[in-house]
Scaffold this active site. Sequence first.
Site, mmCIF file in Angstrom:
data_model
loop_
_atom_site.group_PDB
_atom_site.id
_atom_site.type_symbol
_atom_site.label_atom_id
_atom_site.label_comp_id
_atom_site.label_asym_id
_atom_site.label_seq_id
_atom_site.Cartn_x
_atom_site.Cartn_y
_atom_site.Cartn_z
ATOM 1 N N ASP A 36 -82.323 15.148 -58.214
ATOM 2 C CA ASP A 36 -81.723 14.559 -59.413
ATOM 3 C C ASP A 36 -82.374 15.113 -60.683
ATOM 4 O O ASP A 36 -81.691 15.353 -61.678
ATOM 5 C CB ASP A 36 -81.880 13.033 -59.404
ATOM 6 N N ASP A 40 -80.503 16.925 -63.665
ATOM 7 C CA ASP A 40 -80.566 16.399 -65.033
ATOM 8 C C ASP A 40 -81.065 17.450 -66.022
ATOM 9 O O ASP A 40 -80.600 17.518 -67.156
ATOM 10 C CB ASP A 40 -81.484 15.165 -65.105
ATOM 11 N N SER A 85 -42.140 7.350 -53.395
ATOM 12 C CA SER A 85 -42.942 6.503 -52.509
ATOM 13 C C SER A 85 -42.378 6.619 -51.102
ATOM 14 O O SER A 85 -41.498 7.437 -50.843
ATOM 15 C CB SER A 85 -42.956 5.076 -53.012
ATOM 16 N N LEU A 86 -42.915 5.813 -50.207
ATOM 17 C CA LEU A 86 -42.591 6.000 -48.794
ATOM 18 C C LEU A 86 -41.747 4.871 -48.231
ATOM 19 O O LEU A 86 -41.888 3.716 -48.626
ATOM 20 C CB LEU A 86 -43.889 6.089 -47.986
ATOM 21 N N GLU A 115 -52.290 9.778 -41.511
ATOM 22 C CA GLU A 115 -53.398 9.580 -42.446
ATOM 23 C C GLU A 115 -53.559 8.101 -42.760
ATOM 24 O O GLU A 115 -52.636 7.315 -42.536
ATOM 25 C CB GLU A 115 -53.102 10.327 -43.773
ATOM 26 N N LYS A 117 -53.480 5.082 -45.282
ATOM 27 C CA LYS A 117 -52.769 4.817 -46.538
ATOM 28 C C LYS A 117 -53.747 4.076 -47.449
ATOM 29 O O LYS A 117 -54.016 2.886 -47.277
ATOM 30 C CB LYS A 117 -51.521 3.975 -46.259
ATOM 31 N N ASP A 119 -55.305 2.141 -50.401
ATOM 32 C CA ASP A 119 -54.746 1.133 -51.291
ATOM 33 C C ASP A 119 -55.382 1.284 -52.672
ATOM 34 O O ASP A 119 -56.330 0.592 -53.029
ATOM 35 C CB ASP A 119 -55.028 -0.263 -50.724
ATOM 36 N N ARG A 138 -48.351 7.453 -61.517
ATOM 37 C CA ARG A 138 -47.062 7.625 -60.861
ATOM 38 C C ARG A 138 -45.920 7.163 -61.766
ATOM 39 O O ARG A 138 -44.864 7.784 -61.799
ATOM 40 C CB ARG A 138 -47.058 6.844 -59.544
ATOM 41 N N GLU A 172 -54.982 9.423 -54.404
ATOM 42 C CA GLU A 172 -55.119 7.994 -54.644
ATOM 43 C C GLU A 172 -56.505 7.741 -55.212
ATOM 44 O O GLU A 172 -57.513 8.100 -54.598
ATOM 45 C CB GLU A 172 -54.935 7.283 -53.291
ATOM 46 N N TYR A 220 -53.984 13.989 -50.933
ATOM 47 C CA TYR A 220 -53.281 14.142 -49.662
ATOM 48 C C TYR A 220 -52.034 15.024 -49.689
ATOM 49 O O TYR A 220 -51.412 15.230 -48.658
ATOM 50 C CB TYR A 220 -52.919 12.775 -49.076
ATOM 51 N N LYS A 304 -46.703 11.837 -41.191
ATOM 52 C CA LYS A 304 -46.015 12.914 -41.902
ATOM 53 C C LYS A 304 -45.670 14.048 -40.944
ATOM 54 O O LYS A 304 -46.475 14.390 -40.083
ATOM 55 C CB LYS A 304 -46.927 13.495 -42.992
ATOM 56 N N LYS A 328 -47.171 -0.130 -42.384
ATOM 57 C CA LYS A 328 -47.943 -1.088 -43.183
ATOM 58 C C LYS A 328 -48.573 -2.156 -42.302
ATOM 59 O O LYS A 328 -47.931 -2.699 -41.410
ATOM 60 C CB LYS A 328 -47.034 -1.762 -44.210
ATOM 61 N N CYS A 421 -50.190 -21.708 -80.384
ATOM 62 C CA CYS A 421 -50.511 -22.648 -79.307
ATOM 63 C C CYS A 421 -49.249 -23.393 -78.892
ATOM 64 O O CYS A 421 -48.567 -23.973 -79.744
ATOM 65 C CB CYS A 421 -51.584 -23.630 -79.771
ATOM 66 N N CYS A 437 -56.902 -21.369 -78.487
ATOM 67 C CA CYS A 437 -56.362 -22.199 -79.555
ATOM 68 C C CYS A 437 -57.589 -22.693 -80.322
ATOM 69 O O CYS A 437 -58.449 -23.354 -79.751
ATOM 70 C CB CYS A 437 -55.586 -23.381 -78.978
HETATM 71 S S1 IVH Z 1 -47.891 10.543 -49.070
HETATM 72 C C1 IVH Z 1 -44.169 12.435 -50.937
HETATM 73 N N1 IVH Z 1 -50.251 9.880 -48.167
HETATM 74 O O1 IVH Z 1 -48.788 5.162 -50.782
HETATM 75 C C2 IVH Z 1 -45.512 11.995 -50.494
HETATM 76 N N2 IVH Z 1 -49.247 8.476 -49.794
HETATM 77 O O2 IVH Z 1 -45.550 4.170 -51.007
HETATM 78 C C3 IVH Z 1 -45.658 10.534 -50.528
HETATM 79 N N3 IVH Z 1 -50.639 6.585 -50.462
HETATM 80 O O3 IVH Z 1 -47.141 6.185 -53.669
HETATM 81 C C4 IVH Z 1 -47.029 10.042 -50.479
HETATM 82 N N4 IVH Z 1 -52.361 7.063 -49.172
HETATM 83 O O4 IVH Z 1 -49.655 6.199 -53.718
HETATM 84 C C5 IVH Z 1 -49.245 9.549 -48.989
HETATM 85 N N5 IVH Z 1 -52.358 9.439 -47.297
HETATM 86 C C6 IVH Z 1 -51.358 9.124 -48.109
HETATM 87 C C7 IVH Z 1 -51.423 7.986 -48.953
HETATM 88 C C8 IVH Z 1 -50.330 7.707 -49.766
HETATM 89 C C9 IVH Z 1 -51.886 6.227 -50.071
HETATM 90 C C10 IVH Z 1 -49.824 5.835 -51.441
HETATM 91 C C11 IVH Z 1 -49.159 6.675 -52.494
HETATM 92 C C12 IVH Z 1 -47.706 6.384 -52.411
HETATM 93 C C13 IVH Z 1 -47.652 5.132 -51.605
HETATM 94 C C14 IVH Z 1 -46.440 5.119 -50.705
#
Ligand code: IVH
Length: 701
Positions: A36, A40, A85-86, A115, A117, A119, A138, A172, A220, A304, A328, A421, A437
């Site tokens: 470190d 620095d 989105s998916l 992968e 997902k 959050d 987005r 993300e 991703y 995917k 999900k 108020c 208030c």
């Molecule tokens: S793929 C066209 N991969 O989940 C490609 N999305 O509703 C679409 N997310 O809006 C996204 N991890 O924000 C993809 N490994 C991952 C993800 C991911 C999180 C989010 C992303 C997207 C939402 C899907």
Amino acid sequence: MNTHESSHLDEVRSLIDQLSRYQRAYYVDNQPLVSDTEYDRLFDRLQDLESRYPSLRFPDSPTQRVGSDLDATFPEVQHTIPVLSLDKVYADSELLSWIERTETKVSRDLGIVIEEKIDGISIVLYYEEGYLVRAVTRGNGTIGNDVTANVKTIASVPLHLSEPVTVAVRGEVYLPKDKFETLNSLMEVPYANPRNLAAGTIRRIKSSEVAKVPLQIFVYEGFWDGETEIKDHLSILSKLVHYGFRVNPNFGYFTKSAERAKAQLKEANLDGIGGSYEDIANYIQHHTNRRSSLGYEIDGLVAKVNELEVRIQLGYTAHHPRWAMAYKFESPQAQTTLLSIDLQVGRTGRVTPVARVKPVKVAGSTISNITLHNQDYINMLELAIGDVVEISRRGDVIPAVERVIEKNEDSEGVYTMDPFCPVCGTGLVQKGAHTFCPNPQCPAQVRGRIEFFISKGGMDIDNFGPETAAVLIEQGVLQDIPDIYRIDYRKVLGELSGFGEKKILLLEKGVEESKKRSFTQVLISLGIPELGKKGAQILIESGLDSMEKLLDVAKRQDVERLTSIKQIGEKSAKLYIDALNDPAMLERIAALASFGLAMEEKEDAHALVNESFSGQVWCVTGSFEHFNPRSKAMDEVLKRGGRTVSAVTSKTTHLLAGSGGGSKLKKAQEIGITIVDEPTFLAMLDKGEKKQEEIQGEFSF
Ligand code: IVH
């Protein structure tokens, strides 16, 4: 660039390269290359050169990550890739049948990448010739907000790639769970989950504030400008790693044969797990189980199609790609519609927006009201009336609005609080994140103060509930706390239906009894902001054990006397002092004192000094030199394990008689119980102490 500057150009570039490499090793690869101190030292040198030669300040310099104090706006920008989105499923069987269907559709064997997902907040990073030029939220998928300055503070986002490519990268942004816990515990308004905190942070106006929050990113997807040699998702991931991005290593790759999957992973130089289609159900199960042990929140998995030419063949619907599917996790969440937002005024005047939603069942109970904390929270969610929202109750926690799922197209935009108020019409004022208030006479505040005072957490007055308070307020006799001790209940309530003789008697008794509450309780019940049980105890333990002492500190504005107490910060100290200087509060306190409420803490009335009076029952009469009021003498009895009573009966064993003791003395003489005068009593106290010392002496070796 003058000659001075150009003579330092090489050094600056080399420092940038070196530091970028070290940052990447530390934040992306988790493998620090230097100490470190060394880091620095180089960083300071670079900062020094940049401040002396501003033309050598490059956009990819690691010094640009510390953020700025200048206010940023987040202009809307058009995405150059569709940010979709998916589509989603909730069962592994559904995911498996989606894979099967897709394979049939294109009539060929596929590779499937699964992968986590993450959050977090979906972000698109735009690079031009290797340089980060824009980071965009987005938004609605077509237009998002430019949050570049804030995203640059995220140490694992490369400012400069290892190749001069023009590429859009999706990822993300998230906040690790442990960091969330720590930060959230310090927040005035805690966030419901790490994602909301991350979302709030990414929209902070000052990037220097963002830099203080240890946000992270996983990327991703990559979308290149023009032709590339990249043919599949595995190559996208390995390319992203090669550029210097942080790619989540927890993914699986599945083909008909496990061997082939493993070989392809190896070829792409990736660490994921390889398997056959038969392994998918297992993989999903395993991931679902270990979700809680991850350092970050995931809300599902994403499957995917690996082959990019198949992706093109499958194409997109209006909302999502046909080549990917989210699985999900079930969670105690539900969707409902935001009907309206009401403003509630609390006892401190704080105005809280409360969402009224179409009643919906979540984790076993029906939710119709949800607190929205403040305007910032509403802005962060971009909430408008009529929106369809996702709400949650994680564990036993209070319900929270998590996000907008579907915008109400006809809404008037993000909800903003009325500036007046809702109860008294006074103009509202902003203090920090909250709106207040400022009118202490606001009926909502008056009511809130009184309700708090009588409640369990306050003076805990028996038989005096909020309904009774409401009636008395309505009658106009209960306007402030001290009125509780002034009201002639019989007169006011006697005529009203619902208040019988017995009820009034109990109420009067409850009020009378409450006068005996400890100073700690009185102090808490005053409703001083941020002064709860813990705060009151801390103050008293620090020696501020009477109202007189506290008022003195407040009068002298002695913030330091309070902040010198370890657990009290400057903010609370100022709040206490302001509250105790408020004329209405001073009047209230004086009135309560005149009704006999405790204004000082009796030195620990309950702690036993010794057991010398054990089994004895004492009555006290007359007045004393050393014990004034005489309850002090009673305390001494209690502290030695004795009991005290207010009348002499056959059960009484001792009468402590001061001067002027009348009927009790006579009765005691009649029954023949031990009568003790003050000097004798003092001697007894003393003897008990000595005896105790002897006992302790015996045990001390
Ligand atoms: S793929 C066209 N991969 O989940 C490609 N999305 O509703 C679409 N997310 O809006 C996204 N991890 O924000 C993809 N490994 C991952 C993800 C991911 C999180 C989010 C992303 C997207 C939402 C899907």
